[in-house]
Write a protein that holds these residues in place. Structure first.
Motif, PDB file in Angstrom:
ATOM      1  N   LYS A  65       0.577 -29.228  -4.014  1.00 38.68           N
ATOM      2  CA  LYS A  65       1.984 -29.005  -4.320  1.00 38.68           C
ATOM      3  C   LYS A  65       2.153 -28.550  -5.768  1.00 38.68           C
ATOM      4  N   GLY A  66       2.917 -27.464  -5.983  1.00 41.14           N
ATOM      5  CA  GLY A  66       3.184 -26.967  -7.322  1.00 41.14           C
ATOM      6  C   GLY A  66       2.391 -25.736  -7.699  1.00 41.14           C
ATOM      7  N   VAL A  67       1.353 -25.410  -6.927  1.00 43.90           N
ATOM      8  CA  VAL A  67       0.532 -24.228  -7.224  1.00 43.90           C
ATOM      9  C   VAL A  67       1.202 -22.981  -6.635  1.00 43.90           C
ATOM     10  N   ILE A  68       1.217 -21.904  -7.411  1.00 41.32           N
ATOM     11  CA  ILE A  68       1.736 -20.615  -6.951  1.00 41.32           C
ATOM     12  C   ILE A  68       0.652 -19.566  -7.176  1.00 41.32           C
ATOM     13  N   GLU A 123      -2.990 -17.523 -10.782  1.00 31.84           N
ATOM     14  CA  GLU A 123      -2.348 -18.813 -10.532  1.00 31.84           C
ATOM     15  C   GLU A 123      -1.175 -18.970 -11.505  1.00 31.84           C
ATOM     16  N   LEU A 124       0.011 -19.232 -10.954  1.00 30.73           N
ATOM     17  CA  LEU A 124       1.225 -19.346 -11.753  1.00 30.73           C
ATOM     18  C   LEU A 124       1.845 -20.725 -11.571  1.00 30.73           C
ATOM     19  N   TYR A 125       2.836 -21.020 -12.397  1.00 29.52           N
ATOM     20  CA  TYR A 125       3.541 -22.299 -12.327  1.00 29.52           C
ATOM     21  C   TYR A 125       5.030 -22.046 -12.487  1.00 29.52           C
ATOM     22  N   TYR A 126       5.827 -23.018 -12.057  1.00 28.66           N
ATOM     23  CA  TYR A 126       7.284 -22.915 -12.160  1.00 28.66           C
ATOM     24  C   TYR A 126       7.829 -24.286 -12.517  1.00 28.66           C
ATOM     25  N   MET A 165      12.633 -15.906 -13.504  1.00 29.57           N
ATOM     26  CA  MET A 165      12.355 -17.228 -14.076  1.00 29.57           C
ATOM     27  C   MET A 165      10.863 -17.543 -13.980  1.00 29.57           C
ATOM     28  N   LEU A 166      10.243 -17.156 -12.873  1.00 29.51           N
ATOM     29  CA  LEU A 166       8.806 -17.361 -12.720  1.00 29.51           C
ATOM     30  C   LEU A 166       8.028 -16.588 -13.786  1.00 29.51           C
ATOM     31  N   ILE A 167       8.411 -15.328 -13.996  1.00 33.40           N
ATOM     32  CA  ILE A 167       7.733 -14.501 -14.991  1.00 33.40           C
ATOM     33  C   ILE A 167       7.950 -15.065 -16.392  1.00 33.40           C
ATOM     34  N   LYS A 168       9.190 -15.420 -16.714  1.00 36.67           N
ATOM     35  CA  LYS A 168       9.487 -15.945 -18.055  1.00 36.67           C
ATOM     36  C   LYS A 168       8.727 -17.223 -18.336  1.00 36.67           C
ATOM     37  N   TYR A 169       8.661 -18.104 -17.352  1.00 35.95           N
ATOM     38  CA  TYR A 169       7.964 -19.373 -17.569  1.00 35.95           C
ATOM     39  C   TYR A 169       6.490 -19.144 -17.851  1.00 35.95           C
ATOM     40  N   ASN A 170       5.869 -18.259 -17.088  1.00 33.78           N
ATOM     41  CA  ASN A 170       4.443 -18.012 -17.290  1.00 33.78           C
ATOM     42  C   ASN A 170       4.178 -17.116 -18.490  1.00 33.78           C
ATOM     43  N   GLU A 171       5.128 -16.248 -18.846  1.00 28.58           N
ATOM     44  CA  GLU A 171       4.957 -15.436 -20.044  1.00 28.58           C
ATOM     45  C   GLU A 171       4.933 -16.319 -21.278  1.00 28.58           C
ATOM     46  N   SER A 172       5.814 -17.342 -21.319  1.00 29.26           N
ATOM     47  CA  SER A 172       5.822 -18.231 -22.481  1.00 29.26           C
ATOM     48  C   SER A 172       4.517 -18.980 -22.592  1.00 29.26           C
ATOM     49  N   SER A 173       3.898 -19.278 -21.430  1.00 25.68           N
ATOM     50  CA  SER A 173       2.614 -19.961 -21.473  1.00 25.68           C
ATOM     51  C   SER A 173       1.532 -19.069 -22.061  1.00 25.68           C
ATOM     52  N   GLU A 220      11.169 -27.037 -20.619  1.00 23.75           N
ATOM     53  CA  GLU A 220      10.492 -26.340 -19.522  1.00 23.75           C
ATOM     54  C   GLU A 220       9.460 -27.244 -18.861  1.00 23.75           C
ATOM     55  N   ALA A 221       8.785 -28.062 -19.663  1.00 27.29           N
ATOM     56  CA  ALA A 221       7.715 -28.922 -19.139  1.00 27.29           C
ATOM     57  C   ALA A 221       8.242 -30.186 -18.483  1.00 27.29           C
ATOM     58  N   THR A 222       9.335 -30.753 -19.008  1.00 28.34           N
ATOM     59  CA  THR A 222       9.808 -32.055 -18.526  1.00 28.34           C
ATOM     60  C   THR A 222      11.152 -32.013 -17.822  1.00 28.34           C
TER      61      THR A 222
END
Length: 544
Positions: A65-68, A123-126, A165-173, A220-222
């Protein structure tokens, strides 16, 4: 070498959603392995439950659960599910089409010698995860009823918002490869030093971030702002101390990091709904509570209320089986609490306005719950805090979620793509309930995964319910129709059932096929967790 999202998705990288489906390896018709040949479209796999492995020719990924996973065109991937019954994989699969006239050279081109480069499975996250799932479930619901250009356009807008939102979250990472690790370090520090003074500037400086970047990445993390997170840790610890010790409130406030007792007490009441002193007292005795419209939650936590609400027309909530509990008629302004059975406190939801129940404040301390009805988990938590039953929350929620999961699996095998709708009928109105909000939609269409009739989405949209005209009724083409009758507006007994003699009623597909099911009014017109469980029982009795 680290690649940014721009490098992973070179222009033109804009995508359109071609198709979205929910895959459950626990269904009989699905095998242990599913092989996908990604030829002309990119694909996204969003893992929502279970365990397994994704296998490509040169690499594999552990799935939970949580893996994209982002799989570019031209790559074959096999999704292998765990064989354990409760660990079977579930995921959303999104087929994406490239927007515009992108050439093959501009699409995801594999980067030689690099498994994580352009063209590789990524592998991405959201975060927050709940927002991710809610957005996908809403998109799936729209897709099932997207038979107009406007609905298809709204579907693409919803997808683009989610995808951005998916792209922005992973871009910041990728901008700062170690940012996630640094935030995790900060979270550990908070858990270990919550009793000490700390500011956002100090927390940010400790991991070499400025205040703005730290606050953004922390949320974003919490899912929370830094100081809100700190205060929640402190307040949860203070609840333990109130339960386990006889320490003074001043000492408890100091021990958990609050500067003074007054501020601690104010924050505690904002968080739990009761003062620290009342919370401690409730933890150590059997509390006496009157909670009209909230008896469901009180009973679920193992406490019998001293009185139960009733309604002149609707009666009482019979499904709760509170046979020996005195009744309080909310429709009577002269109704009084039994002076020999006065409660320690009263709990009210926003229904108190309609029934003028604030008049009871003079009889006992009164607490108001501000949650929307759909947030039944939040209502349960607040109720548990007031009653001193916080230790029961996970057990109660877990029991419900397991029941809903088993029912969803059973229903998916039985009725497959057949459609469902729900009507509330009175002598003056026909109310169609929506798919996403209200007493019924979140349970029937989200928790159980039933497919709404197209009219449910087209007519009700995001509204809890919408009144429809009798002439519209034949347009409701649901295979299965659940109905409850409301006698409040009737001028004589049974007037609300007169609709069943109409020509429009007889034209309903569900009526013609004998697939119409009457259910109890107060059981279904309720947000309580016990009522939700009863709705599942009713649905299984008729459809399972």
């Amino acid at each position: 070498m680290s690649f940014t999202m721009e490098q992973r998705l070179p222009e033109p990288w804009l995508c359109l959603l071609e198709h979205l489906q929910e895959v459950d390896h626990g269904q009989d018709e699905l095998g242990f392995c599913m092989k996908y040949d990604v030829l002309n479209a990119h694909q996204l796999f969003v893992i929502t439950a279970g365990e397994g492995e994704a296998v490509c020719p040169d690499r594999s990924w552990k799935l939970k659960k949580g893996v994209i996973l982002l799989v570019p065109e031209g790559i074959t991937i096999t999704m292998e599910s765990s064989r354990k019954p409760r660990k079977k994989l579930q995921y959303f699969k999104l087929n994406l089409a490239r927007s515009g006239q992108a050439s093959k050279s501009e699409a995801f081109v594999p980067s030689p010698g690099s498994r994580s480069g352009v063209g590789a499975v990524t592998e991405l996250y959201y975060s927050p995860w709940s927002s991710c799932i809610r957005a996908l479930e809403q998109m799936l619901g729209r897709q099932q009823t997207s038979d107009s250009w406007m609905a298809r356009w709204e579907q693409q807008l919803a997808f683009q918002n989610w995808f951005s939102m998916l792209i922005k979250y992973n871009e910041s990472s990728h901008e700062q490869p170690d940012s996630r690790r640094r935030i995790q370090t900060s979270v550990r520090y908070i858990h270990e030093h919550f009793d000490q003074p700390m500011t956002v500037d100090e927390l940010a400086g400790s991991i070499q971030l400025n205040r703005a970047s730290y606050t953004r990445q922390f949320k974003e993390a919490t899912g929370q702002l830094p100081l809100d997170y700190v205060n929640e840790i402190r307040l949860e610890r203070s609840k333990q101390l109130l339960q386990m010790t006889d320490d003074r409130l001043h000492d408890i406030a100091q021990n958990v990091g609050f500067s003074n007792e007054y501020y601690f007490s104010r924050r505690f009441k904002q968080y739990t709904g009761v003062s620290p002193g009342v919370y401690r007292r409730h933890q150590r005795q059997d509390v006496r509570v009157f909670a009209p419209f909230l008896e469901d939650f009180v009973l679920a936590l193992g406490i019998t209320p001293v009185m139960q609400y009733s309604h002149q027309i609707w009666g009482k909530q019979g499904y709760l089986e509170l046979h020996h509990v005195p009744e309080f008629d909310v429709t009577s302004q002269d109704a009084k609490l039994d002076e020999h059975e006065l409660p320690d406190f009263i709990m009210l939801d926003d229904g108190h306005v309609r029934w003028n129940l604030e008049r009871l404040e003079r009889l006992a301390p009164t607490y108001y719950l501000k949650h929307q009805g759909e947030d039944w988990r939040g209502i349960l938590k607040s109720t548990a805090d007031v009653l001193g039953k916080a230790n029961r929350i996970q057990e109660v929620i877990g029991t419900y979620e397991e029941k809903a999961y088993e029912a969803k699996t059973r229903l998916q095998r039985k009725i497959k793509s057949q459609t469902v709708a729900f009507l509330r009928i009175s002598a003056t109105t026909i109310a169609l309930y929506g798919a996403n909000n209200g007493y019924v939609g979140p349970i029937m269409f989200q928790d159980l995964g039933l497919k709404p009739d197209s009219c449910v989405s087209q007519w009700a949209g995001q509204q809890r319910r919408i009144n429809i005209e009798l002439e519209q009724l034949p347009g409701l083409n649901a295979d299965h129709l659940f109905v409850t009758f409301d006698g409040e507006k009737s001028t004589f007994p049974g007037e609300e059932r007169g609709i069943m003699d109409s020509r429009e009623w007889s034209q309903l597909k569900a009526v013609r096929n004998g697939c119409i099911y009457e259910v109890d009014f107060l059981t279904w017109m309720n947000y309580g967790i016990l009522s939700h469980g009863k709705k599942i029982d009713d649905i299984l009795r008729y459809l399972g």
